[in-house]
Scaffold this motif. Structure first.
Motif, short mmCIF file in Angstrom:
data_model
loop_
_atom_site.label_atom_id
_atom_site.label_comp_id
_atom_site.label_asym_id
_atom_site.label_seq_id
_atom_site.Cartn_x
_atom_site.Cartn_y
_atom_site.Cartn_z
N GLY A 27 70.46 28.22 6.39
CA GLY A 27 70.49 26.77 6.26
C GLY A 27 71.03 26.06 7.48
O GLY A 27 71.31 24.87 7.44
N LEU A 28 71.20 26.80 8.56
CA LEU A 28 71.74 26.21 9.80
C LEU A 28 70.58 25.81 10.70
O LEU A 28 70.06 26.61 11.47
CB LEU A 28 72.64 27.23 10.51
N THR A 29 70.16 24.56 10.58
CA THR A 29 69.01 24.08 11.33
C THR A 29 69.39 23.20 12.50
O THR A 29 68.59 23.00 13.40
CB THR A 29 68.07 23.30 10.40
N LYS A 30 70.61 22.66 12.51
CA LYS A 30 71.05 21.79 13.58
C LYS A 30 72.43 22.20 14.05
O LYS A 30 73.22 22.78 13.29
CB LYS A 30 71.10 20.33 13.12
N LEU A 31 72.73 21.90 15.30
CA LEU A 31 74.03 22.21 15.88
C LEU A 31 75.13 21.49 15.12
O LEU A 31 74.96 20.33 14.70
CB LEU A 31 74.03 21.80 17.35
N ASN A 32 76.25 22.14 14.92
CA ASN A 32 77.43 21.64 14.21
C ASN A 32 77.20 21.40 12.72
O ASN A 32 78.00 20.72 12.08
CB ASN A 32 77.97 20.36 14.87
N LYS A 33 76.15 21.95 12.16
CA LYS A 33 75.93 21.86 10.71
C LYS A 33 76.80 22.90 10.02
O LYS A 33 76.88 24.04 10.45
CB LYS A 33 74.46 22.09 10.37
N THR A 34 77.44 22.50 8.94
CA THR A 34 78.35 23.38 8.21
C THR A 34 77.79 23.63 6.82
O THR A 34 77.33 22.71 6.15
CB THR A 34 79.74 22.73 8.10
N MET A 35 77.83 24.89 6.40
CA MET A 35 77.38 25.29 5.07
C MET A 35 78.51 26.04 4.38
O MET A 35 79.27 26.75 5.03
CB MET A 35 76.16 26.20 5.17
N THR A 36 78.58 25.90 3.07
CA THR A 36 79.53 26.67 2.25
C THR A 36 78.72 27.39 1.20
O THR A 36 77.93 26.79 0.48
CB THR A 36 80.55 25.74 1.59
N ARG A 37 78.91 28.70 1.13
CA ARG A 37 78.16 29.53 0.18
C ARG A 37 79.09 30.53 -0.48
O ARG A 37 80.17 30.83 0.02
CB ARG A 37 77.06 30.31 0.92
N LYS A 38 78.62 31.08 -1.59
CA LYS A 38 79.33 32.16 -2.28
C LYS A 38 79.33 33.39 -1.39
O LYS A 38 78.32 33.72 -0.77
CB LYS A 38 78.64 32.46 -3.61
N ASP A 39 80.45 34.06 -1.30
CA ASP A 39 80.61 35.22 -0.43
C ASP A 39 79.97 36.44 -1.06
O ASP A 39 80.41 36.92 -2.10
CB ASP A 39 82.09 35.48 -0.18
N THR A 40 78.89 36.94 -0.45
CA THR A 40 78.19 38.13 -0.93
C THR A 40 77.96 39.08 0.24
O THR A 40 78.00 38.67 1.40
CB THR A 40 76.82 37.77 -1.54
N PRO A 41 77.71 40.35 -0.02
CA PRO A 41 77.42 41.30 1.07
C PRO A 41 76.17 40.90 1.84
O PRO A 41 76.11 41.11 3.06
CB PRO A 41 77.22 42.63 0.34
#
Length: 83
Positions: free
Chosen positions: A51-65
């Protein structure tokens, strides 16, 4: 680099641990801090999958392997913060 281990707690429960033996965070936040210009197509596809399509974009996701594996491939382009 984070190494993920599965440890059998009970007969029915598997818990994720990091390489220090402590329990992994429930969520992980990551930010694209370097451009993907000059990177291979696989690296660009991984960034898009995260989901990182632009510079300085931040995503939060569930931690999985699976997420950890993707982040290890693009670790030189992102900043990772465990929440």
């Amino acid at each position: 680099m984070h190494i993920v281990m599965l440890r059998l707690i009970n007969r029915d429960t598997l818990t994720l641990f990091n390489n220090e033996g402590s329990k992994m965070a429930e969520t992980i936040t990551f930010t694209l801090v370097k451009s993907s210009i000059g990177s291979t197509e696989k690296i660009r596809a991984t960034l898009t999958g995260l989901g990182l399509t632009k510079l300085n974009k931040t995503m939060t996701r569930k931690d999985t392997p699976e997420l950890r594996g993707m982040l290890s491939k693009v670790g030189h382009l992102v900043r990772i913060k465990e929440v």
